[in-house]
Every structure is written in C-alpha cells, then in structure tokens.
Write a protein that holds these residues in place. Sequence first.
Motif, PDB file in Angstrom:
ATOM      1  N   LEU A 177       0.870  -1.183   0.000  1.00 10.25           N
ATOM      2  CA  LEU A 177       0.000   0.000   0.000  1.00 10.25           C
ATOM      3  C   LEU A 177       0.900   1.224   0.000  1.00 10.25           C
ATOM      4  O   LEU A 177       1.629   1.474   0.963  1.00 10.25           O
ATOM      5  CB  LEU A 177      -0.906  -0.001   1.230  1.00 10.25           C
ATOM      6  N   ASP A 178       0.861   1.967  -1.114  1.00  5.72           N
ATOM      7  CA  ASP A 178       1.735   3.118  -1.320  1.00  5.72           C
ATOM      8  C   ASP A 178       1.164   4.342  -0.615  1.00  5.72           C
ATOM      9  O   ASP A 178      -0.048   4.440  -0.411  1.00  5.72           O
ATOM     10  CB  ASP A 178       1.843   3.385  -2.832  1.00  5.72           C
ATOM     11  N   ASP A 179       2.043   5.279  -0.249  1.00 11.02           N
ATOM     12  CA  ASP A 179       1.630   6.548   0.361  1.00 11.02           C
ATOM     13  C   ASP A 179       0.734   6.316   1.567  1.00 11.02           C
ATOM     14  O   ASP A 179      -0.224   7.065   1.812  1.00 11.02           O
ATOM     15  CB  ASP A 179       0.893   7.433  -0.655  1.00 11.02           C
ATOM     16  N   PHE A 180       1.037   5.273   2.326  1.00 14.42           N
ATOM     17  CA  PHE A 180       0.174   4.891   3.432  1.00 14.42           C
ATOM     18  C   PHE A 180       0.063   6.016   4.458  1.00 14.42           C
ATOM     19  O   PHE A 180       1.066   6.620   4.845  1.00 14.42           O
ATOM     20  CB  PHE A 180       0.692   3.619   4.112  1.00 14.42           C
ATOM     21  N   ALA A 238       9.923   2.876   4.445  1.00 11.88           N
ATOM     22  CA  ALA A 238       9.815   4.327   4.590  1.00 11.88           C
ATOM     23  C   ALA A 238      10.340   4.996   3.322  1.00 11.88           C
ATOM     24  O   ALA A 238      11.436   4.689   2.861  1.00 11.88           O
ATOM     25  CB  ALA A 238      10.594   4.802   5.802  1.00 11.88           C
ATOM     26  N   GLU A 239       9.537   5.880   2.768  1.00 12.34           N
ATOM     27  CA  GLU A 239       9.920   6.614   1.556  1.00 12.34           C
ATOM     28  C   GLU A 239      10.650   7.909   1.918  1.00 12.34           C
ATOM     29  O   GLU A 239      10.445   8.465   2.993  1.00 12.34           O
ATOM     30  CB  GLU A 239       8.685   7.082   0.787  1.00 12.34           C
ATOM     31  N   GLY A 240      11.425   8.407   0.976  1.00 12.02           N
ATOM     32  CA  GLY A 240      11.974   9.758   1.071  1.00 12.02           C
ATOM     33  C   GLY A 240      13.016   9.957   2.155  1.00 12.02           C
ATOM     34  O   GLY A 240      13.129  11.044   2.728  1.00 12.02           O
TER      35      GLY A 240
HETATM   36 MG    MG Z   1       4.939   6.256  -2.492  1.00  8.30          MG
END
Ligand code: MG
Length: 288
Positions: A177-180, A238-240
């Motif tokens: 699930l992206d951008d959770f 964790a993104e970014g």
């Molecule tokens: Mg994302």
Amino acid sequence: ADTAMYRAKRAGGGHAFFNAEHDRRTLAEMALLSGMHRALERNEFRLHFQPIIHPISGEVTAHEALIRWESPGGLVSPAEFIPLAEVSGLIIPIGQWVLREAVRAAARTLRGHIAVNISPLEFAQPQFVENVTRVLCEEGLEPGRLMLELTENSLIDAHRGRDVLRDLRALGVRVALDDFGTGYSSFSALAGLPVEVLKIDRSFTLHLGTAGPEGVRAAELVRAIVALARAFGLDTVAEGVETPIQAQLLTDLGCTFLQGYLFGRPSPLPAAAGEEAVMPAMFRTTDL
Ligand code: MG
Ligand code: C2E
Ligand code: MG
Ligand code: MG
C-alpha cells in the motif's frame, strides 16, 4: 438566451473572455495528451529504478520502477502527466509498457524484488490479474519477485478490490500500500487487507528528527504505523529518506526497509551493464 454567444462575439473569435482560463487549460491538456500518444509511438518513456534497502544488513532488497518521459521539449515529471494519463485512459497502454519493462529488467538485470506502481484504472481492469500473469510468464520472472504498489484509491471498491488482492496473493505476487497514511480510509481497514507491505509516505519521513512539535508528531505517527503493520504481520518501507538521522530514527522505530536519496536516486539501468567491467584497458580514456 444567446448571451453567451453574444459575449463570445464581442470578445472576438469563438473565445469568450470568461472562458479564457478554461480554454488555456484545455489546450495545455490536449497538447500533453497528444504528446503522450506520440511518446508511446516513439518510445520516449524510460524507466528509472530506485533501490530499497534493508537498514540492518545494508543490502539492496528491491528496486522501485519509476517512469520518466524524455519529451523533445525536455524531461516531464510523472506528477505532471500521470494524472492526465489516468483521466484519459492512456494509463492503460502506458502501464502495460511499464509493467513489461520493469518485469523484464528484473528478469534480466536487477536482483531482488521489483516494485511497480499501479494506477486505480489499471487495477480496475477486469483482465488485470490475467495481464500480470501473462507478462510474468512471457518475461520469465518468478511471481514472488514482483511487488505491486497500490494506493488506497484502488481499493475503494472494497469487494472487487479484495477479490483481486486474493487472486494476486494466490499467484504469489506481493502487494504494497503506497503513500500509506495520507488518504481518508481508516488505518486499520487498510492494514486488514491481504497485502504484504505498508509504504510510509514521504511526508512522515520529512519531519522526522526536526526540532519542535512536527518532529515529535512525525515520530508518533511512524511508531503507530509500524505497530499496526506488526499487528497485521506486514513489512514497512519508509519513503523519502534523505538524512542519516532519518534513517537511524526509522530503524530504531522498527521500520523494516528504507528508500530515499540517502541510499540512491532513481536512475536508469546501466545502458552497457557489464561492458564497463570488461572494457579493455586500451579504451580507457585515462590511458589515451
Ligand atoms: Mg509512495
Ligand atoms: P511514489 O510511487 O510515491 O514514488 C515516490 C516518489 O518519491 C518518486 O517520485 C521518487 O523519485 C521520489 N523520491 C524517492 N526518494 C526520495 C527522496 O529521498 N526525496 C524526495 N524528495 N523524493 C524522493 P517520482 O518518480 O516523481 O514519481 C511521483 C509519483 O508518480 C509516484 O509516487 C507515483 O505515484 C507516480 N508514478 C511514477 N512512476 C509511475 C508508473 O510507472 N506508473 C504509475 N501508475 N505511477 C507512477
Ligand atoms: Mg510508489
Ligand atoms: Mg508518494
């Protein structure tokens, strides 16, 4: 009754002044649309790959495929063209290209998992799972190495969404699930879906380690997401991640995998993978 026409005539040509802004947008969108059609025909899309790492071992365990458009006028960001590709339906052929290209790169060159972003419209296609299956077969990639990144918008139609997720799981494909945490669905409803990974949005990572209430709040949110993921037996990415402090805090908070500029920017596959390594000394510029 003909006020609009009257005003339009007064404004000169067919363009009424009160419509100028709308017309400008429509024209820009039409140009972008025809540009995307041309991009598909002329092969102007590229995939870049960004590493996802395991912070404890430092190993690259996956790559995320991210589309790039090298238009004749310069690089166009996906944030600019993906939304219009979605409303126009062009995301279907574009997404097909992305999936095949990404799966091929994983089968031939990259190690570990390959993560591919899927738009809600692609996910809603009745033949979606069949398509994924065919691409995996044709490119010779083990289903367990493919990870599809979906946003909660794909899963709004809960029943069909759940069925498709079950089919994907049966096939052996993993789902993230992206951008959770950025949408409106409840955390627990989303975490209860048959998926394997929660991707913690960059907006949470961003404030980690900063002084003041924002930093504290971000840490509490990440802690909550990780706890939720654990309760459901899911991994977290964790993104970014841009700073060593963010990486350390995320690792301490129990986040399983990290992704961000700190570890690697999205970049193309080395065009001449392998060639560099075997290039004879006599061709090296330093020897000339
Ligand atoms: Mg994302
Ligand atoms: P996303 O899937 O959430 O991808 C993460 C975005 O964050 C990417 O932007 C990536 O380049 C960027 N990013 C990664 N690490 C860092 C970092 O440390 N700092 C900062 N500031 N940014 C970082 P990008 O490539 O511009 O893609 C934007 C969005 O466009 C993606 O968000 C995704 O929703 C969509 N997208 C990209 N490629 C595709 C695709 O092939 N298909 C579909 N359907 N959507 C795509
Ligand atoms: Mg993504
Ligand atoms: Mg994002």
